[in-house]
Design a protein around this motif. Sequence first.
Motif, PDB file in Angstrom:
ATOM      1  N   VAL A   1     -80.416  68.114 -78.840  1.00 52.28           N
ATOM      2  CA  VAL A   1     -78.943  68.164 -78.819  1.00 52.28           C
ATOM      3  C   VAL A   1     -78.362  66.772 -79.091  1.00 52.28           C
ATOM      4  CG1 VAL A   1     -76.899  68.734 -77.446  1.00 52.28           C
ATOM      5  CG2 VAL A   1     -78.945  70.148 -77.265  1.00 52.28           C
ATOM      6  N   HIS A   2     -79.028  65.723 -78.613  1.00 50.81           N
ATOM      7  CA  HIS A   2     -78.552  64.366 -78.939  1.00 50.81           C
ATOM      8  C   HIS A   2     -78.513  64.178 -80.455  1.00 50.81           C
ATOM      9  CE1 HIS A   2     -79.927  62.729 -74.769  1.00 50.81           C
ATOM     10  NE2 HIS A   2     -78.848  63.484 -74.711  1.00 50.81           N
ATOM     11  N   GLY A   3     -79.591  64.615 -81.122  1.00 47.67           N
ATOM     12  CA  GLY A   3     -79.630  64.472 -82.580  1.00 47.67           C
ATOM     13  C   GLY A   3     -78.517  65.273 -83.249  1.00 47.67           C
ATOM     14  N   ILE A   4     -78.346  66.519 -82.815  1.00 47.64           N
ATOM     15  CA  ILE A   4     -77.346  67.395 -83.446  1.00 47.64           C
ATOM     16  C   ILE A   4     -75.934  66.867 -83.196  1.00 47.64           C
ATOM     17  CG2 ILE A   4     -76.316  69.706 -83.344  1.00 47.64           C
ATOM     18  CD1 ILE A   4     -79.179  70.732 -82.629  1.00 47.64           C
ATOM     19  N   GLU A   5     -75.639  66.524 -81.921  1.00 46.36           N
ATOM     20  CA  GLU A   5     -74.269  66.070 -81.625  1.00 46.36           C
ATOM     21  C   GLU A   5     -73.977  64.720 -82.272  1.00 46.36           C
ATOM     22  OE1 GLU A   5     -72.006  68.189 -78.557  1.00 46.36           O
ATOM     23  OE2 GLU A   5     -73.335  67.028 -77.258  1.00 46.36           O
ATOM     24  N   SER A   6     -75.019  63.900 -82.400  1.00 45.04           N
ATOM     25  CA  SER A   6     -74.821  62.609 -83.054  1.00 45.04           C
ATOM     26  C   SER A   6     -74.478  62.814 -84.530  1.00 45.04           C
ATOM     27  CB  SER A   6     -76.081  61.757 -82.893  1.00 45.04           C
ATOM     28  OG  SER A   6     -75.925  60.538 -83.572  1.00 45.04           O
ATOM     29  N   LEU A   7     -75.212  63.732 -85.184  1.00 40.82           N
ATOM     30  CA  LEU A   7     -74.934  63.997 -86.608  1.00 40.82           C
ATOM     31  C   LEU A   7     -73.501  64.478 -86.815  1.00 40.82           C
ATOM     32  CD1 LEU A   7     -78.160  65.790 -87.931  1.00 40.82           C
ATOM     33  CD2 LEU A   7     -77.108  63.722 -88.874  1.00 40.82           C
ATOM     34  N   ALA A   8     -73.018  65.306 -85.869  1.00 37.92           N
ATOM     35  CA  ALA A   8     -71.700  65.919 -86.037  1.00 37.92           C
ATOM     36  C   ALA A   8     -70.568  65.076 -85.447  1.00 37.92           C
ATOM     37  CB  ALA A   8     -71.705  67.302 -85.377  1.00 37.92           C
ATOM     38  N   SER A   9     -70.917  63.986 -84.746  1.00 34.43           N
ATOM     39  CA  SER A   9     -69.899  63.218 -84.022  1.00 34.43           C
ATOM     40  C   SER A   9     -68.895  62.547 -84.958  1.00 34.43           C
ATOM     41  CB  SER A   9     -70.608  62.135 -83.188  1.00 34.43           C
ATOM     42  OG  SER A   9     -69.663  61.207 -82.695  1.00 34.43           O
ATOM     43  N   ARG A  10     -67.664  62.407 -84.472  1.00 40.15           N
ATOM     44  CA  ARG A  10     -66.652  61.619 -85.205  1.00 40.15           C
ATOM     45  C   ARG A  10     -67.069  60.163 -85.331  1.00 40.15           C
ATOM     46  NH1 ARG A  10     -61.419  63.694 -85.532  1.00 40.15           N
ATOM     47  NH2 ARG A  10     -61.476  65.890 -84.944  1.00 40.15           N
ATOM     48  N   GLY A  11     -67.964  59.718 -84.433  1.00 40.07           N
ATOM     49  CA  GLY A  11     -68.394  58.321 -84.453  1.00 40.07           C
ATOM     50  C   GLY A  11     -69.642  58.093 -85.304  1.00 40.07           C
ATOM     51  N   ALA A  12     -70.108  59.120 -86.014  1.00 38.73           N
ATOM     52  CA  ALA A  12     -71.345  58.966 -86.808  1.00 38.73           C
ATOM     53  C   ALA A  12     -71.124  58.014 -87.984  1.00 38.73           C
ATOM     54  CB  ALA A  12     -71.797  60.328 -87.331  1.00 38.73           C
ATOM     55  N   ASN A  13     -72.161  57.304 -88.360  1.00 39.88           N
ATOM     56  CA  ASN A  13     -72.131  56.492 -89.579  1.00 39.88           C
ATOM     57  C   ASN A  13     -73.490  56.637 -90.255  1.00 39.88           C
ATOM     58  OD1 ASN A  13     -73.978  54.484 -88.592  1.00 39.88           O
ATOM     59  ND2 ASN A  13     -72.310  53.567 -87.428  1.00 39.88           N
ATOM     60  N   PRO A  14     -73.679  56.073 -91.431  1.00 41.66           N
ATOM     61  CA  PRO A  14     -74.942  56.322 -92.149  1.00 41.66           C
ATOM     62  C   PRO A  14     -76.188  55.905 -91.372  1.00 41.66           C
ATOM     63  CG  PRO A  14     -73.305  55.441 -93.641  1.00 41.66           C
ATOM     64  CD  PRO A  14     -72.716  55.342 -92.270  1.00 41.66           C
ATOM     65  N   VAL A  15     -76.069  54.884 -90.517  1.00 37.00           N
ATOM     66  CA  VAL A  15     -77.251  54.450 -89.765  1.00 37.00           C
ATOM     67  C   VAL A  15     -77.555  55.450 -88.642  1.00 37.00           C
ATOM     68  CG1 VAL A  15     -78.230  52.612 -88.344  1.00 37.00           C
ATOM     69  CG2 VAL A  15     -76.863  52.041 -90.358  1.00 37.00           C
TER      70      VAL A  15
END
Length: 386
Positions: A207-221
């Motif tokens: 879930v950390h991976g999934i929510e991170s991918l979808a987060s408004r705070g995501a960036n390419p790194v």
Amino acid sequence: MTTHTHTRACDLTLSLPPTGWLEFGAGALRRLPATVLRTGHRRVFVVTDPGLRTTGLVDLVVRTLTGAGIDCDVHDAIPPNPSTGAVDTAAAQAREFGEAAVVALGGGSALDAAKGVALLAVNPGSAAEFDYRVEPQRPGLPLIAIPTTAGTGAETNGFGVIEDKARHRKVYIGHDTVKPVASILDPELTVGLPPSATAATGMDALVHGIESLASRGANPVSRGYAAQAVGVVSRWLPAAVEDGTDLEARSQLLLGAHLAGLALSISGLGLVHGVAHAVTARVGAPHGLALSAVLPEVMAWCAPQAGDALARVAREMGAGQDPASAVDACRKLAEQVGARRPLSAYGVTADMVEDLARTALEDAVTGNSPRRPTEDDIAGLITSCL
Ligand SMILES: NC(=O)c1ccc[n+]([C@@H]2O[C@H](COP(=O)([O-])OP(=O)(O)OC[C@H]3O[C@@H](n4cnc5c(N)ncnc54)[C@H](O)[C@@H]3O)[C@@H](O)[C@H]2O)c1
Ligand SMILES: [Fe+2]
């Protein structure tokens, strides 16, 4: 539907947290004494929980330290989902012991509590006053993290998710100076984790991976870390649940959980965590199981604003390219590892829904959700998972 704008790499300005020292691999615990000495301390305060004492892992760590001439004291009373009170009790013992490196041994509960302990050991006050936005008088003691679950990735950041019992909610306690200076990822320490806890903690990492991918705070790194985490965790979790002694699966999961932690520390999480924090603070459900109870429903609700992210999840899970397939693949994986039960199985009842929805909306992580929920939206989602 595409919602994320693709930023060209050459246009990026990123402030990335340093990743710290990492010792990874079967037997890496042997490198603990050298890691301690690198902090400039020759004394260690160990923060852990009673379950780890029973497994013999606390004795193993103490023998490893004292065998190298490093003096140590142990606090082994951190409960699951620790409260500010539990952190205060451990900190009182640490103050008594004095200047030392802090070694956090255990799952997210011990690691998170240790961050508060490292801060409070050298600062006046109590845990509830150390919201992560507060600047302490003194930097915390150096912290070395030894995770014994492959889930939270708590070794990658300086904030602890701690329960405020009076207000039935999770609060974020910590500071940059208590982000672990070193982590020891030794898969041999996770082989004794029972299948049910392996499944719950592994779902947390997913879930950390999934929510991170979808987060408004995501960036390419963060997307790079998160996508790899989703692939690794979904590939190896069933094997580790099936056979806890499979060291390859245990290693891959520790790596996946760590990558997911690096991802979330950059991007933040989302509504699945917002709801799960509220549920756990109210009824005490294990973190990974509370997440699994609501994951597919929240993903499906977010999908109209998270098409790219969920398509990436589907690809990483070998489930095609379609956001709906990502939702199905997550539901199936949670069921396959025995982590998927309705919220009512943990004691959530209809009369709690309004309160849970309010708490989830106020949780800072919910602000990263790609689709912005109202309190009614969240109440509807919780009701659909009862
Ligand atoms: N800081 C973060 O980034 C972050 C992220 C997600 C969750 N969290 C927090 O982490 C906590 C959950 O952590 P967790 O899921 O790792 O569980 P946990 O730390 O609560 O541990 C669960 C149980 O597993 C036992 N255990 C741990 N390792 C074992 C081993 N190797 N063998 C046998 N038993 C073992 C423990 O004794 C404990 O009883 C929650 O409080 C959650 O809010 C923090
Ligand atoms: Fe989590």
